[in-house]
Design an enzyme around this catalytic site. Structure first.
Site, short mmCIF file in Angstrom:
data_model
loop_
_atom_site.label_atom_id
_atom_site.label_comp_id
_atom_site.label_asym_id
_atom_site.label_seq_id
_atom_site.Cartn_x
_atom_site.Cartn_y
_atom_site.Cartn_z
N ARG A 196 0.81 -1.22 0.00
CA ARG A 196 0.00 0.00 0.00
C ARG A 196 0.84 1.27 0.00
NH1 ARG A 196 -4.44 -2.08 -2.05
NH2 ARG A 196 -5.39 -3.69 -0.71
N THR A 214 1.38 -11.97 -7.97
CA THR A 214 -0.06 -12.16 -7.93
C THR A 214 -0.27 -13.66 -7.94
OG1 THR A 214 -0.29 -10.19 -9.31
CG2 THR A 214 -2.25 -11.57 -9.07
MG LIG Z 1 -0.64 -8.27 -8.20
#
Ligand SMILES: [Mg+2]
Ligand SMILES: [Ca+2]
Ligand SMILES: [Ca+2]
Ligand SMILES: [Mg+2]
Ligand code: NI
Lengths: 424, 424
Positions: A245, A265
């Site tokens: 973040r 991911t």
């Molecule tokens: Mg990702």
């Protein structure tokens, strides 16, 4: 009761005969060698080797007879063949695995060749991903993030209600469940000086998502109609869109997320087909304002998929559940996402991945990321005997997803990853 | 004077012996068939078929002898081999093409097999692109866009000076020069009502860019040091990042450009190597504030590449120049871009494309897109006997780029595309 296979399927299993999700496996390194990757479906605690099934001549329908799609190290060729081939495969596989069918059941040698215990295999990335898109389709997630950073009045920009907002993600760093995730280093917002922070991310997060796997693509310049979009979607996977973040916030003006997302991911190894999900289709949320004609679909459905996220800190014996959500909460459906993505003529290719965006639900216990659960570290979240604001080194994050029927489940298994410390 | 080849190289040619840019070609459809794609370099008005050169055994150095990298339909395998192989190829090719060297010059049959007139070939996409990133590295472009939409005071956000801002683009729709571009349809901002515009883009634009082609990649989790970054870059191409400004403006909050860019991105057929560009290296602009250590490079260079954009409206006989810029204006260098992209551990793969961002220079005549040239349609730009705010159907947009030496040029040829009307 559900369909009956001669393969033992324990009660509550994610992988009964009604499911048959697709993946790509390799036998674990053994003296025999033979560790080439090939397609499979899951059944109970076994994988069914589709190259062996094909070799035995058991795919005898018009689309798959003689096809080499199951000799490939990815599912892309099968994905490209489209729904008629997928339906044919499903019906052949449900038949040869059923309790009444002797062809595998009564042929010891062939059965052993085709059915491999899950404990003896390693799953690999099932698809070659040309492009990976990440949407932003949960209204709860959009509202929470907007409220946090722009205030409640401007939480959701007007475009959000008119189109499924999305950005392009990184396809090279999509990894299979179980792959460790190294905490990324990068720049964060300046803290008390004009020089940005640089170092290991201090705000590492998960994002609970699912992703659609594209089947047949489209030619550049030829959009896909929203009412045909389902024929271009093979199935769904669980997806953890790991997010740093601090990196993301500092970099994202004006062109969106980049390094805050591109370090990893994770997707689940098993792709559950839309055909298997069909009994769990449910009405998607009513859209107000009405979508423009190119997004207005005759069948406006989501799927009722219960989702759970657990965290297992390094020193804990058990994971602790930190959120429970459901795929059905998404405002924009996968078919709308796909139609939107192609309306400008953009071409999709088999194996492309369309992430749903973080799937937050309406309740405080159904938020899909730590950013929302801890309101950007203003609160702490209890995780068993520990607590968290963001992820710590050694944390394992475990997603699971399951459609719960009366007699059987159609599940996704798990999608996991453990956080390793940043490079020195 | 420059190097001398036995192949005729006209004065001012982009492709003398000093250049030897790489591409992939196919012989135009002929009765003989044989239209398989294979690598080549350009020399004068010819392409030199590298598969034929390899077959003749002329690559006799340690890296390329016996290699099948030139029997591939893309350059990816050659890119992966890295700079030692690239240097070896360059020195072999400069030797066998030189005026003094008989091996091709005096062997009619072999020469005809290897050297094919450009008029007899069609160029295809030279690389398989896994991921395509687009940066935003011209300070003039960033300032102009920022001023237009946020006012002069907030034109450039503070993060811009600290890192090379970028987003992921669409790799499926990267096309080769000469491919027509269909005007995209999509949503634009509402005009006088609450419903968005939907239809053919009303603000179709070009973006004058160049892109770096990645050679050897890196493993996930292993950043590339900025001082080694040049070894991971094979060369540069011209790139037109076609942009639909109305679609882009409406969709881009908060996640950045998506459908406003993903309908087509055009690259030039010839990749000019960093080795050929080296004589044109020049000091890159001084950076203030000083970049963080991971972006501070010992050799901080750009290349002096003159760039020109022309537009040829459908009913004009000749194209008209609309802007002249130079690659040397970029604030962030390609090596800084590459190091930044991997600092979080993101993996690059051979053939990945790193777009520079729109290359605007400091003068009003050096702006790199119509958005800037017409200040978002507030001014008109004269194009020969016509004028433009944005692109019209039938317009052909022609980029050219060239390093001008005293005795020779190292050029990129052209990167072109013609606008076709939107689908009905
Ligand atoms: Mg990702
Ligand atoms: Ca996401
Ligand atoms: Ca651009
Ligand atoms: Mg583009
Ligand atoms: Ni991509």
């Amino acid at each position: 009761m559900g369909l009956k296979s001669f393969v033992d399927v324990s009660e509550g299993s994610h992988f009964p005969l009604e499911n048959l999700p697709y993946g790509v496996f390799r036998r674990k390194a053994s003296s025999e060698g033979a560790d080439v990757a090939r397609p499979a479906v899951a059944i109970g605690d076994y994988v069914l080797d589709l190259s062996a099934v094909a070799e035995a001549g058991l795919f005898d329908g018009p689309h798959l007879k003689g096809s080499t799609c199951f000799s490939e190290p990815s599912l892309n060729k099968f994905l490209e063949m489209g729904r008629p081939a997928w339906k044919e495969a499903r019906s052949t596989l449900q038949k040869i695995l059923s309790a009444d069918e002797p062809v595998l059941r009564d042929n010891d040698a062939l059965r052993k060749k085709c059915l491999v215990p899950m404990s003896e295999v390693e799953m690999v990335l099932p698809i070659v991903i040309g492009d990976y898109t990440d949407f932003f389709s949960s209204i709860y997630h959009a509202r929470n993030c907007g409220t946090m950073f722009r205030g409640a009045e401007n939480a959701i920009a007007p475009n959000w209600y008119q189109l499924p907002i999305a950005y392009h993600g990184r396809s090279s760093s999509v990894v299979i469940s179980g792959t460790d995730v190294i905490r990324p280093r990068g720049q964060g917002p300046p803290m008390g000086s004009s020089t940005p922070y640089f170092g290991p991310s201090l705000k590492l997060d998960f994002e609970l998502e699912m992703a659609a796997v594209v089947g047949p693509g489209n030619e550049l310049g030829k959009p896909i109609d929203v009412n045909n979009a389902a024929d271009h979607i093979f199935g769904l996977v669980l997806m953890n869109d790991w997010s740093a973040r601090d990196i993301q916030f500092w970099e994202c003006v004006p062109l969106g997320p980049f390094l805050g997302k591109s370090f990893s991911t994770t997707i689940s190894p098993w792709i559950v087909t839309l055909d298997a999900l069909e009994p769990f289709a449910c009405q998607a949320p009513t859209q107000d304002p009405e979508p423009l004609p190119y997004l207005a679909e005759k069948t406006h459905v989501n799927y009722d998929i219960s989702l759970e996220v657990s965290i297992k800190p390094k020193d804990h014996n058990e994971p602790s559940i930190v959120t429970k959500s459901n795929f059905k909460h998404l405002y924009w459906t996968v078919t709308q996402q796909l139609a939107h993505q192609t309306i400008n003529g953009c071409n999709l290719r088999p194996g492309d991945l369309l992430g749903s965006g973080t799937i937050s639900g309406p309740e405080p216990e159904s938020l899909g990321c730590l950013l929302e659960l801890t309101w950007n570290a203003q609160k702490t979240l209890s995780v068993g005997k520990s607590s968290r604001k963001f992820l710590e080194d050694g944390d394992e994050v475990i997603f699971t997803g399951c459609c719960k029927g009366k007699d059987y489940n159609v599940g996704f298994g798990t999608c996991t990853g453990r956080v390793l410390p940043a490079l020195p």
